[in-house]
Design an enzyme around this catalytic site. Structure first.
Site, PDB file in Angstrom:
ATOM      1  N   TYR A  89      -3.481  -2.223 -10.407  1.00 50.27           N
ATOM      2  CA  TYR A  89      -3.461  -2.145  -8.941  1.00 50.27           C
ATOM      3  C   TYR A  89      -2.606  -3.264  -8.333  1.00 50.27           C
ATOM      4  CZ  TYR A  89      -4.940  -2.429  -4.104  1.00 50.27           C
ATOM      5  OH  TYR A  89      -4.923  -2.506  -2.724  1.00 50.27           O
TER       6      TYR A  89
ATOM      7  N   TYR B 279      -3.823   2.613   8.295  1.00 45.57           N
ATOM      8  CA  TYR B 279      -5.015   1.791   8.506  1.00 45.57           C
ATOM      9  C   TYR B 279      -5.840   2.369   9.652  1.00 45.57           C
ATOM     10  CZ  TYR B 279      -2.083  -1.181   5.615  1.00 45.57           C
ATOM     11  OH  TYR B 279      -1.278  -1.638   4.633  1.00 45.57           O
TER      12      TYR B 279
ATOM     13  N   SER C 150       0.799  -1.236   0.000  1.00 46.39           N
ATOM     14  CA  SER C 150       0.000   0.000   0.000  1.00 46.39           C
ATOM     15  C   SER C 150       0.827   1.280   0.000  1.00 46.39           C
ATOM     16  CB  SER C 150      -0.924   0.030   1.220  1.00 46.39           C
ATOM     17  OG  SER C 150      -2.101  -0.648   0.914  1.00 46.39           O
TER      18      SER C 150
ATOM     19  N   LYS D 110       0.400   3.503  -2.874  1.00 45.98           N
ATOM     20  CA  LYS D 110      -0.783   4.363  -3.029  1.00 45.98           C
ATOM     21  C   LYS D 110      -0.449   5.847  -2.881  1.00 45.98           C
ATOM     22  CE  LYS D 110      -3.678   0.543  -1.522  1.00 45.98           C
ATOM     23  NZ  LYS D 110      -4.377  -0.132  -0.414  1.00 45.98           N
TER      24      LYS D 110
ATOM     25  N   VAL E 199       1.235  -3.847   3.830  1.00 46.98           N
ATOM     26  CA  VAL E 199       1.210  -5.155   4.493  1.00 46.98           C
ATOM     27  C   VAL E 199       2.465  -5.987   4.202  1.00 46.98           C
ATOM     28  CG1 VAL E 199      -1.304  -5.272   4.699  1.00 46.98           C
ATOM     29  CG2 VAL E 199      -0.174  -6.248   2.669  1.00 46.98           C
TER      30      VAL E 199
HETATM   31  N1  GLU Z   1      -2.194  -5.472  -2.176  1.00 47.40           N
HETATM   32  C1  GLU Z   1      -2.773  -5.366  -0.869  1.00 47.40           C
HETATM   33  C2  GLU Z   1      -4.265  -5.506  -0.964  1.00 47.40           C
HETATM   34  O1  GLU Z   1      -4.828  -5.080  -1.929  1.00 47.40           O
HETATM   35  C3  GLU Z   1      -2.408  -4.052  -0.294  1.00 47.40           C
HETATM   36  C4  GLU Z   1      -2.784  -3.973   1.134  1.00 47.40           C
HETATM   37  C5  GLU Z   1      -1.966  -3.021   1.924  1.00 47.40           C
HETATM   38  O2  GLU Z   1      -0.738  -3.015   1.894  1.00 47.40           O
HETATM   39  O3  GLU Z   1      -2.614  -2.249   2.636  1.00 47.40           O
HETATM   40  O4  GLU Z   1      -4.904  -6.028  -0.097  1.00 47.40           O
END
Ligand code: GLU
Length: 307
Positions: free
Chosen positions: A191, A243, A66, A69, A261
């Site tokens: 993604y 989160y 993530s 992002k 994650v």
């Molecule tokens: N590729 C992970 C998902 O889509 C990313 C989650 C993350 O790192 O928050 O669940």
């Protein structure tokens, strides 16, 4: 103010976090991530002047997940401007990052760009506005980090795709609410790939320097954002980047940051530096357990935070 001995601080931190290993769990819902040795630990700090300090496995690449992002949000804001905020909110979610319930309740407008649904909308913007979004994303991150060798880990991307049914459900749900314009499978493919980019702590700390430096990338000499936009991205990291334990992270660490994650966390102290840490064992919210402790020690020992 006396000069801070960043290397000394990192050397102390790696010793002091040893007792924290074994208290979290490596992400297992993406099978390719499960194979990472749990006790890896790396940390790197890079000042806006370009000085690099590192410890442990700071040069070893891992899955940024993530953290990607933040880069895609930067790109989408540059492509779409403030119109983006009609499609995604700017509030903390207070729910797990992959919650479908919240998305249904809020009629397909994700709470923020860092939960999965929000990131899918952002990725949709890039798919719609570029000829080859995968290429554009990796090029953007290579330039920000000054590492032309960065690439997608195709095994992780494949693993995410094979097990990404919840993300697929979210993407189709967004489509049903007219908040995803491109082909759903094309958006999911980009993604899953952006999450599967492999970078080291040093790459990530360098890659986030433009956010520590008012939008100007010291490595490429390019102005990525005007100052106010960099400020806003940092504000979003502060309020939505960890989160649903973003509050306790602010309380303990006190800097804008984004976690993934894969066990990475990258934070910035505006006008001073960016700092990245990697340790794969996650706490129940999905943040690196040892990484959070290491950053808490970093801001405590250096006396630097945004507060
Ligand atoms: N590729 C992970 C998902 O889509 C990313 C989650 C993350 O790192 O928050 O669940």
């Amino acid at each position: 103010m006396s000069r801070i001995d960043y290397q000394g601080v990192l050397d102390e931190i790696i010793d002091e976090v040893q007792s924290e290993f074994g208290k979290g769990h490596v992400a297992s819902y993406i099978p390719a991530l499960k194979r990472v040795p749990p006790r890896k630990f790396g940390m790197a700090a890079v000042t806006v002047d370009g000085d690099v300090f590192s410890v442990g496995d700071a040069f070893e690449a891992f899955s940024i997940q993530s953290i990607s992002k933040v880069f895609t949000l930067s790109m989408a804001l540059n492509a779409k401007g403030v119109a983006l905020w009609q499609r995604v909110g700017r509030e903390p979610s207070g729910d797990p990052f992959n919650s479908l319930v919240q998305l249904e309740h809020e009629r397909g407008v994700p709470r923020n760009p860092f939960i999965n649904a929000g990131a899918l909308v952002i990725t949709d913007c890039l798919v719609a506005s570029t000829v080859n979004a995968r290429r554009q994303i990796i090029d953007f991150i290579r330039r920000r980090s000054g590492n032309a060798g960065l690439c997608y880990d195709v095994e992780v991307a494949r693993s995410e795709k094979t097990h990404g049914h919840l993300n697929a459900a979210m993407a189709y749900f967004l489509k049903s609410h007219d908040n995803l314009n491109s082909d759903v499978e094309a958006v999911l493919d980009v993604y899953f790939h952006q999450c599967a980019i492999a970078m080291s702590c040093v790459d990530l700390a360098r890659g986030f320097l433009y956010l520590a430096n008012g939008g100007d990338c010291p490595l490429s000499g390019v102005s990525v954002h005007e100052r106010s936009r960099a400020k806003r991205i940092n504000a979003l990291m502060m309020t939505c980047g960890l989160y649903d334990s973003v509050g306790s992270f602010a309380f303990r660490v006190g800097m804008p940051a984004k976690s993934g994650v894969g066990g990475g966390i990258v934070g910035v102290i505006p006008r001073v530096l960016s700092v990245a840490v990697w340790s794969p064992e996650l706490d129940p919210s999905g943040n690196s357990h040892v990484g959070t402790k290491a950053l808490e020690l970093f801001t405590t020992k250096t006396g630097m935070s945004v507060f």
